[in-house]
Scaffold this motif. Sequence first.
Motif, PDB file in Angstrom:
ATOM      1  N   TYR A  85       0.855  -1.195   0.000  1.00 55.13           N
ATOM      2  CA  TYR A  85       0.000   0.000   0.000  1.00 55.13           C
ATOM      3  C   TYR A  85       0.887   1.240   0.000  1.00 55.13           C
ATOM      4  O   TYR A  85       1.895   1.287   0.703  1.00 55.13           O
ATOM      5  CB  TYR A  85      -0.915   0.012   1.223  1.00 55.13           C
ATOM      6  CG  TYR A  85      -1.913  -1.117   1.220  1.00 55.13           C
ATOM      7  CD1 TYR A  85      -3.086  -1.017   0.490  1.00 55.13           C
ATOM      8  CD2 TYR A  85      -1.668  -2.288   1.936  1.00 55.13           C
ATOM      9  CE1 TYR A  85      -4.001  -2.062   0.472  1.00 55.13           C
ATOM     10  CE2 TYR A  85      -2.580  -3.334   1.928  1.00 55.13           C
ATOM     11  CZ  TYR A  85      -3.744  -3.209   1.187  1.00 55.13           C
ATOM     12  OH  TYR A  85      -4.642  -4.238   1.165  1.00 55.13           O
ATOM     13  N   LEU A  86       0.504   2.196  -0.797  1.00 53.33           N
ATOM     14  CA  LEU A  86       1.199   3.477  -0.856  1.00 53.33           C
ATOM     15  C   LEU A  86       0.180   4.579  -0.575  1.00 53.33           C
ATOM     16  O   LEU A  86      -1.025   4.322  -0.529  1.00 53.33           O
ATOM     17  CB  LEU A  86       1.814   3.696  -2.249  1.00 53.33           C
ATOM     18  CG  LEU A  86       2.681   2.575  -2.830  1.00 53.33           C
ATOM     19  CD1 LEU A  86       3.096   2.925  -4.249  1.00 53.33           C
ATOM     20  CD2 LEU A  86       3.914   2.359  -1.965  1.00 53.33           C
ATOM     21  N   THR A  87       0.679   5.775  -0.430  1.00 46.16           N
ATOM     22  CA  THR A  87      -0.249   6.906  -0.304  1.00 46.16           C
ATOM     23  C   THR A  87      -0.183   7.750  -1.578  1.00 46.16           C
ATOM     24  O   THR A  87       0.800   7.691  -2.324  1.00 46.16           O
ATOM     25  CB  THR A  87       0.102   7.794   0.902  1.00 46.16           C
ATOM     26  OG1 THR A  87       1.427   8.305   0.728  1.00 46.16           O
ATOM     27  CG2 THR A  87       0.006   7.023   2.197  1.00 46.16           C
ATOM     28  N   PHE A  88      -1.238   8.481  -1.822  1.00 49.82           N
ATOM     29  CA  PHE A  88      -1.222   9.455  -2.922  1.00 49.82           C
ATOM     30  C   PHE A  88      -1.852  10.758  -2.429  1.00 49.82           C
ATOM     31  O   PHE A  88      -2.651  10.748  -1.485  1.00 49.82           O
ATOM     32  CB  PHE A  88      -1.942   8.898  -4.157  1.00 49.82           C
ATOM     33  CG  PHE A  88      -3.424   8.669  -3.998  1.00 49.82           C
ATOM     34  CD1 PHE A  88      -4.340   9.666  -4.310  1.00 49.82           C
ATOM     35  CD2 PHE A  88      -3.913   7.437  -3.548  1.00 49.82           C
ATOM     36  CE1 PHE A  88      -5.701   9.440  -4.178  1.00 49.82           C
ATOM     37  CE2 PHE A  88      -5.273   7.211  -3.419  1.00 49.82           C
ATOM     38  CZ  PHE A  88      -6.174   8.221  -3.729  1.00 49.82           C
ATOM     39  N   PRO A  89      -1.477  11.886  -3.044  1.00 47.22           N
ATOM     40  CA  PRO A  89      -1.994  13.174  -2.552  1.00 47.22           C
ATOM     41  C   PRO A  89      -3.468  13.335  -2.919  1.00 47.22           C
ATOM     42  O   PRO A  89      -3.908  12.869  -3.962  1.00 47.22           O
ATOM     43  CB  PRO A  89      -1.141  14.201  -3.295  1.00 47.22           C
ATOM     44  CG  PRO A  89      -0.674  13.504  -4.524  1.00 47.22           C
ATOM     45  CD  PRO A  89      -0.543  12.060  -4.175  1.00 47.22           C
ATOM     46  N   ILE A  90      -4.176  13.981  -2.040  1.00 51.65           N
ATOM     47  CA  ILE A  90      -5.609  14.206  -2.281  1.00 51.65           C
ATOM     48  C   ILE A  90      -5.832  15.611  -2.838  1.00 51.65           C
ATOM     49  O   ILE A  90      -5.326  16.589  -2.300  1.00 51.65           O
ATOM     50  CB  ILE A  90      -6.407  14.043  -0.965  1.00 51.65           C
ATOM     51  CG1 ILE A  90      -6.478  12.575  -0.563  1.00 51.65           C
ATOM     52  CG2 ILE A  90      -7.816  14.633  -1.098  1.00 51.65           C
ATOM     53  CD1 ILE A  90      -7.334  11.710  -1.464  1.00 51.65           C
ATOM     54  N   GLU A  91      -6.558  15.661  -3.930  1.00 54.10           N
ATOM     55  CA  GLU A  91      -7.122  16.923  -4.403  1.00 54.10           C
ATOM     56  C   GLU A  91      -8.637  16.772  -4.346  1.00 54.10           C
ATOM     57  O   GLU A  91      -9.167  15.718  -4.716  1.00 54.10           O
ATOM     58  CB  GLU A  91      -6.657  17.248  -5.822  1.00 54.10           C
ATOM     59  CG  GLU A  91      -5.206  17.672  -5.877  1.00 54.10           C
ATOM     60  CD  GLU A  91      -4.744  18.113  -7.262  1.00 54.10           C
ATOM     61  OE1 GLU A  91      -5.597  18.258  -8.167  1.00 54.10           O
ATOM     62  OE2 GLU A  91      -3.528  18.279  -7.433  1.00 54.10           O
ATOM     63  N   ILE A 138      -3.304  -1.621   5.190  1.00 57.72           N
ATOM     64  CA  ILE A 138      -3.911  -0.340   4.817  1.00 57.72           C
ATOM     65  C   ILE A 138      -3.571   0.693   5.885  1.00 57.72           C
ATOM     66  O   ILE A 138      -3.906   0.515   7.060  1.00 57.72           O
ATOM     67  CB  ILE A 138      -5.440  -0.474   4.687  1.00 57.72           C
ATOM     68  CG1 ILE A 138      -5.789  -1.429   3.552  1.00 57.72           C
ATOM     69  CG2 ILE A 138      -6.070   0.892   4.440  1.00 57.72           C
ATOM     70  CD1 ILE A 138      -7.277  -1.706   3.401  1.00 57.72           C
ATOM     71  N   PRO A 139      -2.875   1.749   5.520  1.00 53.91           N
ATOM     72  CA  PRO A 139      -2.445   2.713   6.555  1.00 53.91           C
ATOM     73  C   PRO A 139      -3.583   3.657   6.956  1.00 53.91           C
ATOM     74  O   PRO A 139      -4.516   3.891   6.182  1.00 53.91           O
ATOM     75  CB  PRO A 139      -1.332   3.491   5.855  1.00 53.91           C
ATOM     76  CG  PRO A 139      -1.691   3.429   4.412  1.00 53.91           C
ATOM     77  CD  PRO A 139      -2.375   2.112   4.190  1.00 53.91           C
ATOM     78  N   ASP A 140      -3.480   4.153   8.181  1.00 55.70           N
ATOM     79  CA  ASP A 140      -4.392   5.208   8.602  1.00 55.70           C
ATOM     80  C   ASP A 140      -3.876   6.525   8.049  1.00 55.70           C
ATOM     81  O   ASP A 140      -2.734   6.904   8.309  1.00 55.70           O
ATOM     82  CB  ASP A 140      -4.451   5.281  10.134  1.00 55.70           C
ATOM     83  CG  ASP A 140      -5.186   4.093  10.709  1.00 55.70           C
ATOM     84  OD1 ASP A 140      -6.117   3.607  10.038  1.00 55.70           O
ATOM     85  OD2 ASP A 140      -4.808   3.630  11.803  1.00 55.70           O
ATOM     86  N   VAL A 141      -4.685   7.178   7.295  1.00 53.68           N
ATOM     87  CA  VAL A 141      -4.258   8.439   6.687  1.00 53.68           C
ATOM     88  C   VAL A 141      -5.290   9.509   6.996  1.00 53.68           C
ATOM     89  O   VAL A 141      -6.440   9.209   7.327  1.00 53.68           O
ATOM     90  CB  VAL A 141      -4.121   8.310   5.151  1.00 53.68           C
ATOM     91  CG1 VAL A 141      -2.969   7.409   4.780  1.00 53.68           C
ATOM     92  CG2 VAL A 141      -5.422   7.810   4.527  1.00 53.68           C
ATOM     93  N   VAL A 148      -5.132   6.185  -0.181  1.00 53.04           N
ATOM     94  CA  VAL A 148      -4.383   4.919  -0.122  1.00 53.04           C
ATOM     95  C   VAL A 148      -4.447   4.236  -1.489  1.00 53.04           C
ATOM     96  O   VAL A 148      -5.531   4.071  -2.068  1.00 53.04           O
ATOM     97  CB  VAL A 148      -4.972   3.986   0.948  1.00 53.04           C
ATOM     98  CG1 VAL A 148      -4.233   2.651   0.947  1.00 53.04           C
ATOM     99  CG2 VAL A 148      -4.883   4.638   2.315  1.00 53.04           C
ATOM    100  N   LEU A 149      -3.276   3.866  -1.979  1.00 55.46           N
ATOM    101  CA  LEU A 149      -3.180   3.156  -3.255  1.00 55.46           C
ATOM    102  C   LEU A 149      -2.705   1.740  -2.995  1.00 55.46           C
ATOM    103  O   LEU A 149      -1.650   1.540  -2.394  1.00 55.46           O
ATOM    104  CB  LEU A 149      -2.195   3.863  -4.182  1.00 55.46           C
ATOM    105  CG  LEU A 149      -1.860   3.132  -5.485  1.00 55.46           C
ATOM    106  CD1 LEU A 149      -2.989   3.299  -6.498  1.00 55.46           C
ATOM    107  CD2 LEU A 149      -0.567   3.647  -6.086  1.00 55.46           C
ATOM    108  N   SER A 150      -3.485   0.791  -3.441  1.00 59.46           N
ATOM    109  CA  SER A 150      -3.048  -0.603  -3.368  1.00 59.46           C
ATOM    110  C   SER A 150      -2.310  -0.922  -4.664  1.00 59.46           C
ATOM    111  O   SER A 150      -2.880  -0.812  -5.750  1.00 59.46           O
ATOM    112  CB  SER A 150      -4.269  -1.517  -3.216  1.00 59.46           C
ATOM    113  OG  SER A 150      -3.890  -2.850  -3.462  1.00 59.46           O
ATOM    114  N   LEU A 151      -1.046  -1.281  -4.534  1.00 61.93           N
ATOM    115  CA  LEU A 151      -0.233  -1.542  -5.733  1.00 61.93           C
ATOM    116  C   LEU A 151       0.283  -2.975  -5.704  1.00 61.93           C
ATOM    117  O   LEU A 151       0.872  -3.416  -4.713  1.00 61.93           O
ATOM    118  CB  LEU A 151       0.954  -0.573  -5.798  1.00 61.93           C
ATOM    119  CG  LEU A 151       1.916  -0.777  -6.976  1.00 61.93           C
ATOM    120  CD1 LEU A 151       1.220  -0.463  -8.303  1.00 61.93           C
ATOM    121  CD2 LEU A 151       3.162   0.087  -6.821  1.00 61.93           C
ATOM    122  N   THR A 152       0.056  -3.677  -6.789  1.00 64.90           N
ATOM    123  CA  THR A 152       0.626  -5.015  -6.953  1.00 64.90           C
ATOM    124  C   THR A 152       1.657  -4.960  -8.067  1.00 64.90           C
ATOM    125  O   THR A 152       1.323  -4.596  -9.204  1.00 64.90           O
ATOM    126  CB  THR A 152      -0.470  -6.035  -7.315  1.00 64.90           C
ATOM    127  OG1 THR A 152      -1.486  -5.987  -6.320  1.00 64.90           O
ATOM    128  CG2 THR A 152       0.110  -7.435  -7.391  1.00 64.90           C
TER     129      THR A 152
END
Lengths: 238, 289
Positions: A85-91, A138-141, A148-152
């Motif tokens: 799991y990664l994070t991505f910026p929110i707009e 899944i991280p708490d953001v 949260v981006l789930s990447l495989t």
Amino acid sequence: MFGEYRYPFHCEADNITVDVTETDGLYRYHRNCNGSEVTSYLHSGSGRILIHPVEPVNLPKYITQYLKIATPAIYVDPESRYACYLTFPIEIGVFLESKGDVEIIDIFSLHPQKYSLYGTPTDGKVVRYHESTIYREIPDVDQLYEGVLSLTIINEGKDIVTVTGAVFDSYLMKIFYSDLRASMVARMHVLSKGGAETEFIDVPIVGGMKNSRELYTVRNIKHVVSRVFSMDWGLEDE
Amino acid sequence: MNEIIAVVTGYEITSGVTVLEVAIFAIIIIASLIVARVLTQKVRHSLPDRIPKNDREVISKALYFVVAGIGVIIALPYINVNLSGLFVAGGVFAIIIGIAGQNVFSNFIAGLILFVERPIKIGDNIGIEDVLGTVEDIRILSTIIKTYDGIYTRIPNFTIFTANITNYVAHVARRFEYSVGIRYQDDADLAMSVIRSVVEEHPFALKNPAPKIYVDELGDNAVLLSVRIWAPSMVWWDVRTELLWKIKVALEESGIEIPFPQRTVWFPEGKTTIQTTKGDGTGTEMTRP
């Protein structure tokens, strides 16, 4: 904050306030995000306001459709899959929906923006740049700050590959939201040590999340022909 | 029946021209017009949108008349029109047109080459010889530039074809540079750190290629720092204009000043010495009784 509102309404979270007020039949949209304010007026009271997370490539102004998420180095074994799991910026996009039509009226963000270059200045891509830690759960953001981006990562080759980031085409993004977070699900197919393809899967990371409006469909951008983005300039930072 | 047809088709309308020949003439003319119309429509639809509408119309009409003209030339002998006289007249006409229109022709060919090579596109910021501006339109014979002060400038395509073109936005990113002077007594490492912070805060100062900040020169009056920043070509000018002032303000907030040229005058007892000290400590001394 994410959701759909009949106006007049008022919502407030963190350093953001969004409201539509009525005075003598005139509807006034007002937003304040960290002191940055926007005011506009809505013609009638028959529509709805949608507040959704949108593709994070629009601020401070739209210059590219690509997002790069940089990560610490990940070494992926041959013929294996690595899920993280990664994070991505929110707009945050504010849409006006009225009589079957939808129009974006405002985009704002709490997340600072940074851009970078993927590839060479000659023929590379300017990308929105975001750094993320790698999570196994899944991280708490902060819902209004990061998603949260789930990447495989799928390495079907015979070599160990090093990945220090993934580049995505925002036209392909499928963003979902809930009361807790915004999310996307993506795959990276490693083609070789120097290239990969990224794509999005049209599912949320957990059940019960709702689809966000896609900016490129609202803006009638119809030239989306590929379902993947080819990372032709490598998987590692130079 | 066959005899009737033979009589009708063989009937001479004028001396030596039969009905059959007139019919063939008419069929060729009509066929050529149909072919010309179909070809014109095909070409009109297949020409890319970047060719202005007027030019697309000119190309389509030229094609229409060329095809129709070929049809006429093929058809005329059937009604006993001698083309040799026309060819002689046409040859003379072509020479006159060729001499008068060589510039037009060279511009036309240059325009076609520019369409294929595409060194510039509409909206690009370019420099051609001493003209700097934004490409407004690329036409068949000329290119229209709007200079940065809003002046309409028409440049013949042949001039563009043969000139050195600088396209400031052909690549997705470009670099620009500042030279920032600080006093000799200021901490250069601190100054570079402050500048780096300001640059990194700007969204469009690219993360990669990374900005480079270093001491470039020990100047007469200042230590000169070089600041090299990459930015997306679409917004590089905005970044350049925004950052310089932010750097100046941030340096001053950190107690670092951008020095002016300075001269120290020193009066020792009994004589007048004018000592000129440069920022790097070197200088000259002039003594008078």
